[in-house]
Scaffold this motif. Sequence first.
Motif, PDB file in Angstrom:
ATOM      1  N   ARG A   9       0.821  -1.204   0.000  1.00 56.62           N
ATOM      2  CA  ARG A   9       0.000   0.000   0.000  1.00 56.62           C
ATOM      3  C   ARG A   9       0.856   1.255   0.000  1.00 56.62           C
ATOM      4  NH1 ARG A   9      -5.330   0.536   3.150  1.00 56.62           N
ATOM      5  NH2 ARG A   9      -5.447   2.071   1.485  1.00 56.62           N
ATOM      6  N   TYR A  10       2.011   1.172   0.571  1.00 53.55           N
ATOM      7  CA  TYR A  10       2.952   2.293   0.577  1.00 53.55           C
ATOM      8  C   TYR A  10       4.337   1.755   0.231  1.00 53.55           C
ATOM      9  CZ  TYR A  10      -0.694   4.619   3.291  1.00 53.55           C
ATOM     10  OH  TYR A  10      -1.888   5.156   3.720  1.00 53.55           O
ATOM     11  N   TYR A  35      -3.965   2.131 -13.321  1.00 50.62           N
ATOM     12  CA  TYR A  35      -4.090   3.568 -13.454  1.00 50.62           C
ATOM     13  C   TYR A  35      -3.104   4.235 -12.497  1.00 50.62           C
ATOM     14  CZ  TYR A  35      -8.642   2.740 -15.689  1.00 50.62           C
ATOM     15  OH  TYR A  35      -9.649   2.325 -16.527  1.00 50.62           O
ATOM     16  N   GLN A  37      -2.774   8.028 -10.441  1.00 56.02           N
ATOM     17  CA  GLN A  37      -3.522   9.225 -10.074  1.00 56.02           C
ATOM     18  C   GLN A  37      -2.548  10.304  -9.639  1.00 56.02           C
ATOM     19  OE1 GLN A  37      -6.442   8.732  -6.936  1.00 56.02           O
ATOM     20  NE2 GLN A  37      -6.925  10.911  -6.866  1.00 56.02           N
ATOM     21  N   GLY A  42      -6.381  13.734 -12.496  1.00 57.23           N
ATOM     22  CA  GLY A  42      -7.289  12.598 -12.385  1.00 57.23           C
ATOM     23  C   GLY A  42      -6.526  11.287 -12.477  1.00 57.23           C
ATOM     24  N   LEU A  43      -7.209  10.246 -12.934  1.00 57.25           N
ATOM     25  CA  LEU A  43      -6.586   8.936 -13.114  1.00 57.25           C
ATOM     26  C   LEU A  43      -6.359   8.704 -14.601  1.00 57.25           C
ATOM     27  CD1 LEU A  43      -8.479   8.674 -10.413  1.00 57.25           C
ATOM     28  CD2 LEU A  43      -8.014   6.235 -10.705  1.00 57.25           C
ATOM     29  N   GLN A  45      -4.871   5.750 -17.507  1.00 56.70           N
ATOM     30  CA  GLN A  45      -4.592   4.336 -17.676  1.00 56.70           C
ATOM     31  C   GLN A  45      -3.153   4.106 -18.130  1.00 56.70           C
ATOM     32  OE1 GLN A  45      -6.223   1.946 -20.971  1.00 56.70           O
ATOM     33  NE2 GLN A  45      -7.289   0.737 -19.422  1.00 56.70           N
ATOM     34  N   LEU A  88       0.104   7.811  -7.059  1.00 51.94           N
ATOM     35  CA  LEU A  88      -0.808   6.863  -6.429  1.00 51.94           C
ATOM     36  C   LEU A  88      -1.305   5.926  -7.530  1.00 51.94           C
ATOM     37  CD1 LEU A  88      -2.520   5.895  -4.022  1.00 51.94           C
ATOM     38  CD2 LEU A  88      -4.165   7.697  -4.578  1.00 51.94           C
ATOM     39  N   PHE A  90      -3.505   2.562  -8.942  1.00 54.23           N
ATOM     40  CA  PHE A  90      -4.677   1.728  -8.718  1.00 54.23           C
ATOM     41  C   PHE A  90      -4.731   0.613  -9.746  1.00 54.23           C
ATOM     42  CE2 PHE A  90      -7.099   3.737  -5.447  1.00 54.23           C
ATOM     43  CZ  PHE A  90      -6.751   5.074  -5.503  1.00 54.23           C
ATOM     44  N   PHE A 104     -11.957  -1.484  -7.911  1.00 52.67           N
ATOM     45  CA  PHE A 104     -10.618  -0.953  -7.704  1.00 52.67           C
ATOM     46  C   PHE A 104      -9.961  -1.559  -6.470  1.00 52.67           C
ATOM     47  CE2 PHE A 104      -9.983   2.541 -10.679  1.00 52.67           C
ATOM     48  CZ  PHE A 104     -11.242   2.674 -11.220  1.00 52.67           C
ATOM     49  N   GLY A 105      -8.646  -1.696  -6.539  1.00 49.40           N
ATOM     50  CA  GLY A 105      -7.867  -2.024  -5.364  1.00 49.40           C
ATOM     51  C   GLY A 105      -7.749  -0.823  -4.445  1.00 49.40           C
ATOM     52  N   GLN A 106      -7.036  -1.013  -3.330  1.00 49.14           N
ATOM     53  CA  GLN A 106      -6.960   0.022  -2.294  1.00 49.14           C
ATOM     54  C   GLN A 106      -5.971   1.129  -2.638  1.00 49.14           C
ATOM     55  OE1 GLN A 106      -5.995  -3.223  -2.177  1.00 49.14           O
ATOM     56  NE2 GLN A 106      -6.170  -3.978  -0.072  1.00 49.14           N
ATOM     57  N   GLY A 107      -5.198   0.941  -3.692  1.00 48.61           N
ATOM     58  CA  GLY A 107      -4.221   1.954  -4.068  1.00 48.61           C
ATOM     59  C   GLY A 107      -2.853   1.683  -3.466  1.00 48.61           C
ATOM     60  N   THR A 108      -1.802   2.066  -4.195  1.00 52.55           N
ATOM     61  CA  THR A 108      -0.415   1.965  -3.735  1.00 52.55           C
ATOM     62  C   THR A 108       0.219   3.338  -3.881  1.00 52.55           C
ATOM     63  OG1 THR A 108      -0.188  -0.353  -4.362  1.00 52.55           O
ATOM     64  CG2 THR A 108       1.848   0.936  -4.160  1.00 52.55           C
ATOM     65  N   ARG A 109       0.649   3.900  -2.758  1.00 53.41           N
ATOM     66  CA  ARG A 109       1.326   5.197  -2.781  1.00 53.41           C
ATOM     67  C   ARG A 109       2.811   4.936  -2.962  1.00 53.41           C
ATOM     68  NH1 ARG A 109      -0.053  10.166  -3.720  1.00 53.41           N
ATOM     69  NH2 ARG A 109      -1.699  10.169  -2.160  1.00 53.41           N
TER      70      ARG A 109
ATOM     71  N   ARG B  43      -8.790   6.729   0.258  1.00 45.50           N
ATOM     72  CA  ARG B  43      -8.282   6.568  -1.124  1.00 45.50           C
ATOM     73  C   ARG B  43      -9.072   5.536  -1.929  1.00 45.50           C
ATOM     74  NH1 ARG B  43      -2.157   5.513   0.313  1.00 45.50           N
ATOM     75  NH2 ARG B  43      -2.829   3.480  -0.442  1.00 45.50           N
ATOM     76  N   GLN B  44      -9.936   4.777  -1.297  1.00 42.78           N
ATOM     77  CA  GLN B  44     -10.689   3.766  -2.032  1.00 42.78           C
ATOM     78  C   GLN B  44     -11.562   4.430  -3.097  1.00 42.78           C
ATOM     79  OE1 GLN B  44     -10.493   0.307  -1.518  1.00 42.78           O
ATOM     80  NE2 GLN B  44     -11.693   0.214  -3.391  1.00 42.78           N
ATOM     81  N   PHE B  91     -15.038  11.955  -8.872  1.00 46.06           N
ATOM     82  CA  PHE B  91     -14.548  11.896 -10.242  1.00 46.06           C
ATOM     83  C   PHE B  91     -15.685  11.506 -11.182  1.00 46.06           C
ATOM     84  CE2 PHE B  91     -10.044  12.353  -9.707  1.00 46.06           C
ATOM     85  CZ  PHE B  91      -9.767  11.876  -8.439  1.00 46.06           C
ATOM     86  N   GLY B 108     -12.204  12.690 -15.303  1.00 45.94           N
ATOM     87  CA  GLY B 108     -11.965  14.114 -15.127  1.00 45.94           C
ATOM     88  C   GLY B 108     -10.927  14.330 -14.036  1.00 45.94           C
ATOM     89  N   LYS B 109     -10.614  15.609 -13.768  1.00 43.37           N
ATOM     90  CA  LYS B 109      -9.590  15.923 -12.779  1.00 43.37           C
ATOM     91  C   LYS B 109     -10.090  15.748 -11.353  1.00 43.37           C
ATOM     92  CE  LYS B 109      -7.239  19.230 -15.769  1.00 43.37           C
ATOM     93  NZ  LYS B 109      -6.775  20.629 -15.934  1.00 43.37           N
TER      94      LYS B 109
END
Lengths: 113, 117
Positions: A9-10, A35, A37, A42-43, A45, A88, A90, A104-109, B43-44, B91, B108-109
């Motif tokens: 995650r981090y 993706y 971010q 935004g996000l 791909q 970040l 995803f 979506f997954g929880q995100g990786t910073r 962040r989810q 978003f 979008g942003k």
Amino acid sequence: EAQVTQNPRYLITVTGKKLTVTCSQNMNHEYMSWYRQDPGLGLRQIYYSMNVEVTDKGDVPEGYKVSRKEKRNFPLILESPSPNQTSLYFCASSFRAVGTEAFFGQGTRLTVV
Amino acid sequence: AQTVTQSQPEMSVQEAETVTLSCTYDTSENNYYLFWYKQPPSRQMILVIRQEAYKQQNATENRFSVNFQKAAKSFSLKISDSQLGDTAMYFCAFMITYTGANSKLTFGKGITLSVRP
């Protein structure tokens, strides 16, 4: 529980040191995607996969690699990370390519110094 | 290529009030989906609502509804009876839908919504 799991995650790393961010889904989804971010953008791909052994570039693929050897896993590889890849990240998956909901997954910073 | 524009970077609303978040998009495609995603501080990415372009009826999900104007390429989100838990980044996103297409979400942003107690 249906989910997309990313690890870590981090992550803080140094320029040039290869790293892999893992992504796994337990929903038997065919389509998976990465993706990034960034503030004010935004996000966007990076890469996507329609199915096992089928991958293709998204909008911002430079500096990244992916593989899809199994349906459930879609790792993101940075072979020589640079500071502009600090972001970040995803992972997302969906049942089929056409118009279904993305999970979506929880995100990786990731921070590259 | 598709583009999604969210021109308001931030908005604030009083708890229990109604707020509308704006989104416009540009595409030459006829078959597509539009989405609103919520990203709280955790962040989810959470799907709020989805609209199929071929449907004229606006989608609703409890306190969330959209105003979809296909000719104007506009897709706004209305949040009624705002709650503190609605504080998040929102978003707007677009997806082409035809067989064989990359199901890429074009985002979008984002807009940061703050709900005041």
